[in-house]
Motif scaffolding. Sequence first.
Motif, mmCIF file in Angstrom:
data_model
loop_
_atom_site.group_PDB
_atom_site.id
_atom_site.type_symbol
_atom_site.label_atom_id
_atom_site.label_comp_id
_atom_site.label_asym_id
_atom_site.label_seq_id
_atom_site.Cartn_x
_atom_site.Cartn_y
_atom_site.Cartn_z
ATOM 1 N N LEU A 122 27.550 49.266 45.143
ATOM 2 C CA LEU A 122 28.324 50.287 44.860
ATOM 3 C C LEU A 122 28.461 50.551 43.061
ATOM 4 C CD1 LEU A 122 29.775 52.372 46.462
ATOM 5 C CD2 LEU A 122 31.788 51.184 46.110
ATOM 6 N N GLY A 123 28.200 49.623 42.494
ATOM 7 C CA GLY A 123 28.180 49.733 41.038
ATOM 8 C C GLY A 123 29.242 51.044 40.597
ATOM 9 N N TYR A 124 28.735 51.718 39.615
ATOM 10 C CA TYR A 124 29.692 52.669 38.940
ATOM 11 C C TYR A 124 29.725 53.945 39.849
ATOM 12 C CZ TYR A 124 30.061 49.520 35.077
ATOM 13 O OH TYR A 124 30.288 48.390 34.137
ATOM 14 N N TYR A 125 29.147 54.072 40.933
ATOM 15 C CA TYR A 125 28.885 55.311 41.649
ATOM 16 C C TYR A 125 30.355 55.814 41.842
ATOM 17 C CZ TYR A 125 23.926 55.052 42.146
ATOM 18 O OH TYR A 125 22.730 54.611 42.014
ATOM 19 N N PRO A 126 31.374 55.127 42.211
ATOM 20 C CA PRO A 126 32.773 55.951 42.049
ATOM 21 C C PRO A 126 33.070 56.603 40.793
ATOM 22 C CG PRO A 126 32.881 53.852 43.116
ATOM 23 C CD PRO A 126 31.782 53.755 42.711
ATOM 24 N N GLY A 160 47.421 58.459 42.954
ATOM 25 C CA GLY A 160 47.162 57.842 44.253
ATOM 26 C C GLY A 160 45.927 57.136 44.531
ATOM 27 N N ILE A 161 45.023 57.733 44.134
ATOM 28 C CA ILE A 161 43.570 57.278 44.239
ATOM 29 C C ILE A 161 43.242 55.882 43.545
ATOM 30 C CG2 ILE A 161 40.864 57.536 43.723
ATOM 31 C CD1 ILE A 161 41.171 60.485 44.224
ATOM 32 N N ASN A 162 43.902 55.604 42.392
ATOM 33 C CA ASN A 162 43.775 54.685 41.652
ATOM 34 C C ASN A 162 44.405 53.555 42.374
ATOM 35 O OD1 ASN A 162 41.966 55.385 39.530
ATOM 36 N ND2 ASN A 162 43.652 56.506 38.554
ATOM 37 N N PHE A 163 45.582 53.763 42.890
ATOM 38 C CA PHE A 163 46.496 52.826 43.578
ATOM 39 C C PHE A 163 45.725 52.440 44.933
ATOM 40 C CE2 PHE A 163 50.264 53.557 41.210
ATOM 41 C CZ PHE A 163 51.121 52.962 41.970
ATOM 42 N N LEU A 164 45.121 53.468 45.737
ATOM 43 C CA LEU A 164 44.410 52.995 46.962
ATOM 44 C C LEU A 164 43.198 52.279 46.755
ATOM 45 C CD1 LEU A 164 44.763 54.087 49.844
ATOM 46 C CD2 LEU A 164 42.889 55.559 49.458
ATOM 47 N N ILE A 194 42.456 48.196 47.821
ATOM 48 C CA ILE A 194 41.419 48.078 48.602
ATOM 49 C C ILE A 194 40.430 46.685 47.746
ATOM 50 C CG2 ILE A 194 39.333 48.527 49.832
ATOM 51 C CD1 ILE A 194 40.491 51.447 50.078
ATOM 52 N N PHE A 195 39.845 47.131 46.490
ATOM 53 C CA PHE A 195 39.171 46.349 45.902
ATOM 54 C C PHE A 195 39.663 45.308 44.948
ATOM 55 C CE2 PHE A 195 35.558 48.089 47.831
ATOM 56 C CZ PHE A 195 35.712 49.600 47.985
ATOM 57 N N GLY A 196 40.977 45.614 44.628
ATOM 58 C CA GLY A 196 41.585 44.602 43.592
ATOM 59 C C GLY A 196 41.711 45.491 42.283
ATOM 60 N N LYS A 197 42.659 45.179 41.426
ATOM 61 C CA LYS A 197 42.890 46.233 40.479
ATOM 62 C C LYS A 197 41.839 46.046 39.259
ATOM 63 C CE LYS A 197 46.287 47.185 36.901
ATOM 64 N NZ LYS A 197 47.669 46.954 36.327
ATOM 65 N N GLU A 198 41.412 44.583 39.115
ATOM 66 C CA GLU A 198 40.391 44.640 38.216
ATOM 67 C C GLU A 198 39.034 45.317 38.440
ATOM 68 O OE1 GLU A 198 42.584 43.648 35.378
ATOM 69 O OE2 GLU A 198 40.319 43.832 34.798
ATOM 70 N N ASN A 199 38.387 45.048 39.579
ATOM 71 C CA ASN A 199 37.176 45.658 39.927
ATOM 72 C C ASN A 199 37.472 47.377 40.074
ATOM 73 O OD1 ASN A 199 35.509 43.727 40.037
ATOM 74 N ND2 ASN A 199 36.315 43.199 42.104
ATOM 75 N N TRP A 200 38.489 47.749 40.587
ATOM 76 C CA TRP A 200 38.686 49.070 40.610
ATOM 77 C C TRP A 200 38.742 49.720 39.294
ATOM 78 C CZ3 TRP A 200 37.429 52.992 43.543
ATOM 79 C CH2 TRP A 200 37.991 54.236 43.358
ATOM 80 N N PHE A 201 39.284 49.293 38.288
ATOM 81 C CA PHE A 201 39.622 49.713 36.987
ATOM 82 C C PHE A 201 38.322 49.724 35.963
ATOM 83 C CE2 PHE A 201 43.355 51.756 36.125
ATOM 84 C CZ PHE A 201 44.112 51.507 37.503
ATOM 85 N N LYS A 202 37.542 48.720 36.714
ATOM 86 C CA LYS A 202 36.135 48.794 35.812
ATOM 87 C C LYS A 202 34.791 49.693 36.699
ATOM 88 C CE LYS A 202 32.353 45.313 34.452
ATOM 89 N NZ LYS A 202 32.355 45.802 33.365
ATOM 90 N N TYR A 203 35.028 49.795 37.739
ATOM 91 C CA TYR A 203 33.956 50.494 38.261
ATOM 92 C C TYR A 203 34.242 51.756 38.929
ATOM 93 C CZ TYR A 203 31.302 46.231 38.177
ATOM 94 O OH TYR A 203 30.672 45.087 37.645
ATOM 95 N N GLY A 204 35.728 52.090 39.208
ATOM 96 C CA GLY A 204 36.275 53.280 39.795
ATOM 97 C C GLY A 204 36.878 54.294 38.930
ATOM 98 N N GLU A 205 37.731 53.485 38.167
ATOM 99 C CA GLU A 205 38.734 54.309 37.479
ATOM 100 C C GLU A 205 37.649 55.133 36.244
ATOM 101 O OE1 GLU A 205 40.826 54.811 33.835
ATOM 102 O OE2 GLU A 205 40.436 56.693 35.241
ATOM 103 N N PHE A 206 37.585 56.502 36.585
ATOM 104 C CA PHE A 206 36.617 57.165 35.652
ATOM 105 C C PHE A 206 36.789 56.977 34.190
ATOM 106 C CE2 PHE A 206 33.948 60.008 33.694
ATOM 107 C CZ PHE A 206 34.880 60.805 32.804
ATOM 108 N N PHE A 207 38.034 57.344 33.520
ATOM 109 C CA PHE A 207 38.269 57.178 32.331
ATOM 110 C C PHE A 207 38.032 55.649 31.604
ATOM 111 C CE2 PHE A 207 39.606 61.415 31.793
ATOM 112 C CZ PHE A 207 40.199 61.907 32.921
ATOM 113 N N SER A 208 38.445 54.736 32.491
ATOM 114 C CA SER A 208 38.044 53.635 31.886
ATOM 115 C C SER A 208 36.480 53.334 31.669
ATOM 116 C CB SER A 208 38.560 52.548 32.918
ATOM 117 O OG SER A 208 39.962 52.456 33.105
ATOM 118 N N ALA A 209 35.618 53.556 32.726
ATOM 119 C CA ALA A 209 34.338 53.424 32.447
ATOM 120 C C ALA A 209 33.779 54.249 31.320
ATOM 121 C CB ALA A 209 33.637 54.055 33.820
ATOM 122 N N LEU A 210 34.220 55.476 31.405
ATOM 123 C CA LEU A 210 34.044 56.504 30.089
ATOM 124 C C LEU A 210 34.309 55.993 28.647
ATOM 125 C CD1 LEU A 210 32.763 59.236 29.552
ATOM 126 C CD2 LEU A 210 35.141 60.017 29.397
#
Lengths: 460, 142
Positions: A165-169, A203-207, A211-227
Amino acid sequence: MVKSLWLTSLLLVSWPLVIPPPVAAHAFGIQYTLPIPLWMYLWGGGVVVAISFLLIGYFLKFSKKGSEKIGLNISQNLLLKFFRWGLVQTFFKSLSLVIFSLTILAGFMGSPEPASNFTTVFFWILFYLGFIYLSALVGNFWIVVNPWRILTPNFSPKLNYPSSLGYYPALLFYFLLIWLELLSNGIGVNPPSLAGILIFYTGINFLGSIIFGKENWFKYGEFFSALFELFSKISPIQKKENKFYLQIPFSKLLEERVNHFSLVIFILFSLSSTAFDGFRSTSWWLKLVYLLGGGQIISSLMLGASLVLFLSLYLSAIYLMKLLVKTKLAVFDLASKFAYSLLPIALVYNLAHYYSLLLIQGQSIISLVSDPLNRGWNLFGSSDYVINIGIIGAKFIWNSQVLLIISGHIVAVFLAHSIALRLYKDRKSSLVSQLPMLTLMVFYTTFGLWLLSQPLRVGG
Amino acid sequence: MENKKSYLWFILLLLLTFLAGGFYIFKSSWNNSYQNTQINNISLASSSVSINSNIKTFELIVKDKKLFSGPDVLKVTEGDLVDIKISSDVSEEFHLHGYDKSVDLEKGKTVNLKFSANLTGRFPYELEEDKVELGALEVSPK
């Protein structure tokens, strides 16, 4: 239970759309910049090509592989220690939450005019632009002040984050954000809609974290963190194994490589979306629209098409590189290896196109911060501050834009060559391998200059 | 870092670019201020001659909520006096961004918007009530 959950989610999704934007959003984010004169564009393009030749000559004679050096250890620096101090960090986190709440509140309570509303001015100009530049300057400060990170509990993963899935989210959210900014017909600059979207994103970040755990979501899913993490690699201040180092700007980009192809696309989208925005203001866009038809759908497809175009050009250059010099690496691997060398160009594209917006319209925040909810307050005494448009003149803006693009090009070429030296056996191979990349970079930077020189169409 | 020496060269190259650029910037602005000094000296010397900044006049006719006649783009130079004559078939408000100047339009009447173009840049103007962009004023630096 599930049914009501669906209903709630549906309401949450449609909430921003329920609040109608004004008939036509009043001018927000107007740039008062003039196109750069033709001769300046030609001079700039010429310099870009000439410098590229100079660099090739230099690489032929002087470049050699060296030892890895990290940089100056500044972990004991007093200023740095101050900012790492728990109390100071808590202060900034609290400040971030206050600003976050205010941003949302002002969306519903403040002025409906985007240009006079704290939410729109803060989010699109101060935050979105400003934090990119701040991260490039001082490093990944976002990881400390990210309000979503502060608000989200430390959920442990229910599902392992699939590596494919990588950084696709994050990339998806990037696309949606740009769409919101440029193609949403005003929804993105309508204060209550924007505030609603920010709530929804929370809400999306909570969800995602559930699902994936905070660390992984904030690395690959939370857009501003990636940017911001991406652009923070440009900064001279870098962190490694809990120690802080002062190193040459951009040098961090040589220490790491992109690990997932989705990040390559992410970087290219940063480039292509800025180019797309610039292109839309030209008469060429009108010609294109005349050919293909106008409307939101076509424009949205064009945004995607511009990404595909920039990506294809990059991959073609990589493919040519592979043809010229033998390597065991596949095209996608090679593309990942060199991707960071494009980041300087992405930065200068963004700066050249938008820094004047931050400097001029960004001044609105001075009066807005004293009366963010449009109540007639004057908290800091600045509520009657009037924007000084003449703060920088057209000439200064032109010159700085050209200098930025040229500088970004030089850094990019230098980075790509350094990567090549590490990859290929000898100096000659690395030089030959870089010819397609060099051509690509000359194209990107000259196109960037061309965009800046195009007459702006009326009604843009 | 790969090679400390090569990075020093890189920084040198960047510096040279900035110097060359800076040289050019300062040179052109120095040329301009020198020229202005010359003109001021001349005007002080000959008080019988009145030096007028250039006056640039434009006529815009607005019909059916869009520009019926007149240029899309008004090009002037920094320091010019701008005189925009606008006539409209409906009552509206003409708003010039950046300069933030407005003038009320009335059916059948021609109004004037006069000001000194002391800000450089590109400033769109519109019919405020209908939010229709009519064109832009481009003020080029001297």
